[in-house]
Structure formats: structure tokens, C-alpha cells
Motif scaffolding. Structure first.
Motif, PDB file in Angstrom:
ATOM      1  N   LYS A   1       0.828  -1.208   0.000  1.00  0.00           N
ATOM      2  CA  LYS A   1       0.000   0.000   0.000  1.00  0.00           C
ATOM      3  C   LYS A   1       0.863   1.259   0.000  1.00  0.00           C
ATOM      4  O   LYS A   1       0.555   2.230  -0.689  1.00  0.00           O
ATOM      5  CB  LYS A   1      -0.915   0.031   1.228  1.00  0.00           C
ATOM      6  CG  LYS A   1      -2.094  -0.877   1.135  1.00  0.00           C
ATOM      7  CD  LYS A   1      -2.938  -0.773   2.378  1.00  0.00           C
ATOM      8  CE  LYS A   1      -4.074  -1.757   2.311  1.00  0.00           C
ATOM      9  NZ  LYS A   1      -4.888  -1.757   3.514  1.00  0.00           N
ATOM     10  N   SER A   2       1.933   1.233   0.749  1.00  0.00           N
ATOM     11  CA  SER A   2       2.822   2.390   0.808  1.00  0.00           C
ATOM     12  C   SER A   2       3.475   2.657  -0.547  1.00  0.00           C
ATOM     13  O   SER A   2       3.600   3.805  -0.974  1.00  0.00           O
ATOM     14  CB  SER A   2       3.896   2.190   1.875  1.00  0.00           C
ATOM     15  OG  SER A   2       3.297   2.014   3.142  1.00  0.00           O
ATOM     16  N   ILE A   3       3.879   1.601  -1.238  1.00  0.00           N
ATOM     17  CA  ILE A   3       4.473   1.764  -2.565  1.00  0.00           C
ATOM     18  C   ILE A   3       3.423   2.294  -3.544  1.00  0.00           C
ATOM     19  O   ILE A   3       3.723   3.167  -4.373  1.00  0.00           O
ATOM     20  CB  ILE A   3       5.077   0.433  -3.057  1.00  0.00           C
ATOM     21  CG1 ILE A   3       6.277   0.051  -2.192  1.00  0.00           C
ATOM     22  CG2 ILE A   3       5.480   0.534  -4.532  1.00  0.00           C
ATOM     23  CD1 ILE A   3       6.777  -1.351  -2.425  1.00  0.00           C
ATOM     24  N   CYS A   4       2.199   1.796  -3.449  1.00  0.00           N
ATOM     25  CA  CYS A   4       1.122   2.304  -4.308  1.00  0.00           C
ATOM     26  C   CYS A   4       0.901   3.793  -4.068  1.00  0.00           C
ATOM     27  O   CYS A   4       0.767   4.570  -5.024  1.00  0.00           O
ATOM     28  CB  CYS A   4      -0.185   1.555  -4.035  1.00  0.00           C
ATOM     29  SG  CYS A   4      -0.208  -0.152  -4.589  1.00  0.00           S
ATOM     30  N   LEU A   5       0.881   4.194  -2.812  1.00  0.00           N
ATOM     31  CA  LEU A   5       0.680   5.608  -2.487  1.00  0.00           C
ATOM     32  C   LEU A   5       1.852   6.442  -2.994  1.00  0.00           C
ATOM     33  O   LEU A   5       1.647   7.516  -3.570  1.00  0.00           O
ATOM     34  CB  LEU A   5       0.501   5.784  -0.978  1.00  0.00           C
ATOM     35  CG  LEU A   5       0.120   7.176  -0.509  1.00  0.00           C
ATOM     36  CD1 LEU A   5      -1.178   7.640  -1.156  1.00  0.00           C
ATOM     37  CD2 LEU A   5      -0.008   7.199   1.001  1.00  0.00           C
TER      38      LEU A   5
ATOM     39  N   ILE B   1      -6.382   9.577  -2.276  1.00  0.00           N
ATOM     40  CA  ILE B   1      -7.200   9.849  -1.089  1.00  0.00           C
ATOM     41  C   ILE B   1      -7.825   8.555  -0.568  1.00  0.00           C
ATOM     42  O   ILE B   1      -7.784   8.275   0.635  1.00  0.00           O
ATOM     43  CB  ILE B   1      -8.278  10.906  -1.400  1.00  0.00           C
ATOM     44  CG1 ILE B   1      -7.617  12.275  -1.606  1.00  0.00           C
ATOM     45  CG2 ILE B   1      -9.337  10.968  -0.302  1.00  0.00           C
ATOM     46  CD1 ILE B   1      -8.547  13.338  -2.171  1.00  0.00           C
ATOM     47  N   ILE B   2      -8.374   7.758  -1.465  1.00  0.00           N
ATOM     48  CA  ILE B   2      -8.989   6.487  -1.061  1.00  0.00           C
ATOM     49  C   ILE B   2      -7.956   5.575  -0.411  1.00  0.00           C
ATOM     50  O   ILE B   2      -8.201   4.991   0.652  1.00  0.00           O
ATOM     51  CB  ILE B   2      -9.650   5.795  -2.276  1.00  0.00           C
ATOM     52  CG1 ILE B   2     -10.884   6.588  -2.718  1.00  0.00           C
ATOM     53  CG2 ILE B   2     -10.029   4.354  -1.951  1.00  0.00           C
ATOM     54  CD1 ILE B   2     -11.445   6.171  -4.057  1.00  0.00           C
ATOM     55  N   LEU B   3      -6.778   5.466  -1.025  1.00  0.00           N
ATOM     56  CA  LEU B   3      -5.725   4.611  -0.471  1.00  0.00           C
ATOM     57  C   LEU B   3      -5.222   5.151   0.863  1.00  0.00           C
ATOM     58  O   LEU B   3      -5.007   4.391   1.804  1.00  0.00           O
ATOM     59  CB  LEU B   3      -4.575   4.491  -1.471  1.00  0.00           C
ATOM     60  CG  LEU B   3      -3.473   3.496  -1.126  1.00  0.00           C
ATOM     61  CD1 LEU B   3      -4.036   2.091  -0.970  1.00  0.00           C
ATOM     62  CD2 LEU B   3      -2.405   3.513  -2.206  1.00  0.00           C
ATOM     63  N   SER B   4      -5.064   6.466   0.976  1.00  0.00           N
ATOM     64  CA  SER B   4      -4.608   7.075   2.236  1.00  0.00           C
ATOM     65  C   SER B   4      -5.602   6.800   3.358  1.00  0.00           C
ATOM     66  O   SER B   4      -5.211   6.484   4.484  1.00  0.00           O
ATOM     67  CB  SER B   4      -4.432   8.583   2.071  1.00  0.00           C
ATOM     68  OG  SER B   4      -3.449   8.863   1.133  1.00  0.00           O
ATOM     69  N   LEU B   5      -6.892   6.947   3.075  1.00  0.00           N
ATOM     70  CA  LEU B   5      -7.915   6.659   4.090  1.00  0.00           C
ATOM     71  C   LEU B   5      -7.882   5.197   4.498  1.00  0.00           C
ATOM     72  O   LEU B   5      -8.048   4.867   5.674  1.00  0.00           O
ATOM     73  CB  LEU B   5      -9.297   7.049   3.568  1.00  0.00           C
ATOM     74  CG  LEU B   5      -9.547   8.551   3.422  1.00  0.00           C
ATOM     75  CD1 LEU B   5     -10.891   8.798   2.738  1.00  0.00           C
ATOM     76  CD2 LEU B   5      -9.469   9.261   4.755  1.00  0.00           C
TER      77      LEU B   5
END
Length: 162
Positions: free
Chosen positions: A97-101, A147-151
Motif C-alpha cells: 500500500k505504501s508503494i502504491c501511495l 485519497i482512497i488509499l490514504s484513508l
């Protein structure tokens, strides 16, 4: 000594996800969308630089956009659908998830500061060739995905800390 071994494990898992898993999911995302659009995939390469080669009839504006976003979308979809309480799987998913963000942030910077050639990779070369309307549309989509991934990341961290 045990802490050193655990730290080494954590490092190598993060490295494996960064170098193998994320690029594989990214290129598979491009490939899946290209196949759904009727393109023929000739090759998927992960080393030395990840990319796919597809050949078929010419690719239009919308098709280029969809194929480009497939690369960002598949890793995000996979990472947001992994739910577990096992530490190693949770940690691996958190890294993904961090790499995606980070990828979304780099893509946003590439679109905003494209004249300075900041973080210019092949996906962004295509997006920057779409014209002003395409850039604005891409920027809006990327920011929404970010935004969706951060949430999602925030909610997951909040669950663990409470």
C-alpha cells in the motif's frame, strides 16, 4: 540477536515486495486492461526495467488512458482487499500500500511539474502526451485514488493502535 534477525527479515520482505511484487502487479494491471481492450500482449518484462509490449490495432486516446491506469489500479485493488491479522502478511500488505501511495504521489508530481522532467517514466510520457484535458483528468483520478488509499491506510493503522 533475535531482533537483528527479525529486522533483516523485515528488510528483505520490503525489498522483495518493492522489486518483484509491485512491478509484477503493475505490469499485470496494464496487461489485463490491454487484453480486455482486445490488444495482443507480446511480452511482459520485469528485468532490467519493468514493461509490457502489446501489439494490435492502433491505440486511441481513451485506450491509452485505461491501459495506463490499469498499472496503478491493480496493485491498489489487490492491496485494499487483503485482510489479515497475521503480522507478516499485514506488514507485506502495508508495504504494498505504501508503494502504491508513493507511486500515486510521484505520478501527481510528474504531471504537475512535467516541464522540469521530474520523475518522468514511460507511463507519464503517455499521460503528458494527452494534452491539457487529459492531464487534468489524470490528475483528478490519481488524486482520488490517493485519497482512497490514504484513508484505507489510516483506517488500518488506527485499528492496530486502538
Amino acid at each position: 540477536m533475535r531482533d537483528v534477525i527479525e529486522t533483516i527479515k523485515i528488510f528483505f520482505i520490503a525489498l522483495f515486495i518493492s522489486i518483484i511484487i509491485y512491478p509484477l502487479l503493475h505490469e499485470l494491471g496494464h496487461s489485463v486492461i490491454a487484453i480486455l481492450l482486445g490488444k495482443k500482449i507480446l511480452e511482459i518484462r520485469l528485468f532490467p526495467l519493468p514493461n509490457i509490449m502489446y501489439i494490435s490495432n492502433s491505440t486511441g486516446y481513451i485506450e491509452n488512458l485505461l491501459i495506463g491506469f490499469g498499472g496503478m489500479l491493480l496493485p491498489i485493488i489487490v492491496s485494499m482487499n487483503i485482510r489479515t491479522k497475521r503480522f507478516w502478511i499485514w506488514y507485506s500488505n502495508f508495504i504494498l500500500k505504501s508503494i502504491c501511495l508513493m507511486s500515486l504521489i510521484i505520478s501527481t508530481l510528474a504531471i504537475i511539474f512535467h516541464k522540469r522532467r521530474v520523475f518522468l517514466q514511460d507511463d507519464m510520457r503517455i499521460v503528458l502526451g494527452l494534452g491539457d484535458l487529459g492531464k487534468i483528468l489524470c490528475l483528478i483520478i490519481i488524486i482520488c485514488m490517493g485519497i482512497i488509499l490514504s484513508l484505507n491506510i489510516y483506517r488500518e493503522i488506527h485499528k492496530i493502535t486502538t
